[in-house]
Design a protein around this motif. Sequence first.
Motif, short mmCIF file in Angstrom:
data_model
loop_
_atom_site.label_atom_id
_atom_site.label_comp_id
_atom_site.label_asym_id
_atom_site.label_seq_id
_atom_site.Cartn_x
_atom_site.Cartn_y
_atom_site.Cartn_z
N ASN A 247 0.83 -1.20 0.00
CA ASN A 247 0.00 0.00 0.00
C ASN A 247 0.86 1.25 0.00
N GLN A 248 1.87 1.24 0.83
CA GLN A 248 2.72 2.43 0.93
C GLN A 248 3.56 2.62 -0.32
N VAL A 249 3.97 1.54 -0.92
CA VAL A 249 4.73 1.65 -2.16
C VAL A 249 3.84 2.21 -3.27
N ASP A 250 2.61 1.73 -3.32
CA ASP A 250 1.69 2.26 -4.33
C ASP A 250 1.43 3.74 -4.13
N ASP A 251 1.31 4.13 -2.88
CA ASP A 251 1.10 5.55 -2.60
C ASP A 251 2.30 6.37 -3.08
N LEU A 252 3.48 5.86 -2.81
CA LEU A 252 4.68 6.59 -3.23
C LEU A 252 4.79 6.65 -4.75
N LEU A 253 4.44 5.58 -5.38
CA LEU A 253 4.49 5.58 -6.85
C LEU A 253 3.47 6.56 -7.43
N ASP A 254 2.34 6.66 -6.77
CA ASP A 254 1.35 7.66 -7.22
C ASP A 254 1.92 9.07 -7.12
N GLU A 255 2.63 9.30 -6.04
CA GLU A 255 3.23 10.63 -5.87
C GLU A 255 4.31 10.88 -6.92
N PHE A 256 5.07 9.87 -7.22
CA PHE A 256 6.07 10.03 -8.29
C PHE A 256 5.39 10.28 -9.63
N SER B 264 4.38 17.33 -3.95
CA SER B 264 5.66 16.99 -3.35
C SER B 264 6.81 17.41 -4.24
N THR B 265 7.87 17.85 -3.61
CA THR B 265 9.09 18.15 -4.33
C THR B 265 9.94 16.88 -4.39
N LEU B 266 10.99 16.98 -5.18
CA LEU B 266 11.85 15.80 -5.31
C LEU B 266 12.54 15.49 -3.97
N THR B 267 12.84 16.52 -3.23
CA THR B 267 13.45 16.30 -1.92
C THR B 267 12.48 15.55 -0.99
N GLN B 268 11.24 15.95 -1.04
CA GLN B 268 10.26 15.27 -0.20
C GLN B 268 10.04 13.83 -0.65
N LEU B 269 10.07 13.65 -1.95
CA LEU B 269 9.92 12.28 -2.45
C LEU B 269 11.11 11.43 -2.04
N ARG B 270 12.27 12.04 -2.05
CA ARG B 270 13.46 11.31 -1.63
C ARG B 270 13.35 10.89 -0.17
N GLN B 271 12.84 11.79 0.64
CA GLN B 271 12.68 11.46 2.06
C GLN B 271 11.69 10.31 2.24
N LYS B 272 10.62 10.38 1.51
CA LYS B 272 9.63 9.31 1.63
C LYS B 272 10.18 7.99 1.12
N TYR B 273 10.95 8.08 0.05
CA TYR B 273 11.55 6.87 -0.50
C TYR B 273 12.54 6.26 0.50
N GLU B 274 13.33 7.11 1.09
CA GLU B 274 14.29 6.62 2.08
C GLU B 274 13.57 6.00 3.27
N LEU B 275 12.51 6.66 3.70
CA LEU B 275 11.78 6.15 4.86
C LEU B 275 11.18 4.78 4.56
N LEU B 276 10.63 4.66 3.39
CA LEU B 276 10.04 3.36 3.02
C LEU B 276 11.11 2.29 2.89
N LEU B 277 12.23 2.68 2.36
CA LEU B 277 13.32 1.72 2.24
C LEU B 277 13.83 1.30 3.62
N PHE B 278 13.89 2.26 4.51
CA PHE B 278 14.32 1.92 5.88
C PHE B 278 13.34 0.94 6.51
N ALA C 266 2.50 11.65 -10.14
CA ALA C 266 2.00 13.02 -10.14
C ALA C 266 3.15 14.01 -10.30
N TYR C 267 4.27 13.72 -9.69
CA TYR C 267 5.42 14.61 -9.81
C TYR C 267 5.89 14.70 -11.26
#
Lengths: 258, 83
Positions: free
Chosen positions: A188-197, A207-221, A199-200
């Motif tokens: 679910n969270q991956v799908d949400d992040l992909l939706d944001e990408f 979301s900015t690319l920096t914010q997307l990076r933070q979310k990506y890092e958080l999900l990866l963590f 839209a970006y």
Amino acid sequence: MRQTRAPLPSCVSVSSLGSWGSMIERARLPVWALSAGIALVTSAGCVHEPVGAPSSAPTASRPAPATAPAPAPASASPARAQATAPATAQAPTAAPPASPAATARPPTKPAVPASATAPAGNATPRTSPSTSAAPGTSSASAGAAAAAAPASAAPKPAATPALDLSSLEQRLRDTKAIGVFTKLSLKNQVDDLLDEFRAYHHGQGPSTLTQLRQKYELLLFKVLSLLQDADPPLAAAISSSREAIWGILTDPQKFAHI
Amino acid sequence: MSQRLTALLTFAAAGLGCASARAADDAAFTKDLTATIALQGQPCSKVIDAKRNGDSDYNVTCQDGNRYHVFVDPNGRVVVKKL
């Protein structure tokens, strides 16, 4: 007439067991054989399914989320990025739609595209993050570069690791380090992040690319924290693929192929 | 007598093996629920009880006293609601 029999030290005296006892006695089964048989039957009865384990039926029968991407073509390596970075997530939804019976069986292995059945030996080699920090580098280009370089003129190893997303995806599907609910939640969270990408890339996302990076890092963590104890090799493989996956996510052309 | 004892011990061993396997499954499942709740950003030190309401639908009690309703909605999303 009283029947006398010589005592059999290794056999069971089962005269009190009725017909079964007589059968066993006639067969002269040793006690260990009887015990083993009983133990086998008892153990077979113990083959159970987790009481609380969620069944795969509901996840299989539910409709796929609208944001779920279509299955990626087998040959497109970047196309696997979504499934891998998002990782595990696709496992539960790809479960077979059948099995209406609510079995508590662990998540059934979903039907995986042909490309996702790569052997585990094709796992992404572990390299230092610095070597894998070239965003946008695909496995095809790395492989082509490695093939083009003459053996005698290239004593140093390839600087860019080959990103085998299909192998990572399959390993994430198969790993037992993450439970069913957790895998679905990650999806679910991956799908949400992909939706944001998405839209970006369309210029619509807040979301900015920096914010997307933070979310990506958080999900990866999150994924790594789930894997690091129970499946360290997979955690290392994903960690080493971090920048390569990010490169695919941030490249509009590569992302479009997902 | 020793034969009966052997049979009894065999039963006991099988029963213990069965119980240990079930305990391992339960532990894995509670760990799964704990991770799921944590992924949703909700506090839960450790799941100590999970009551099944239906398919992929559980009422969960955490060690710290928090209780959650964990289920999969029709859209395939895992939902964690605090009770």
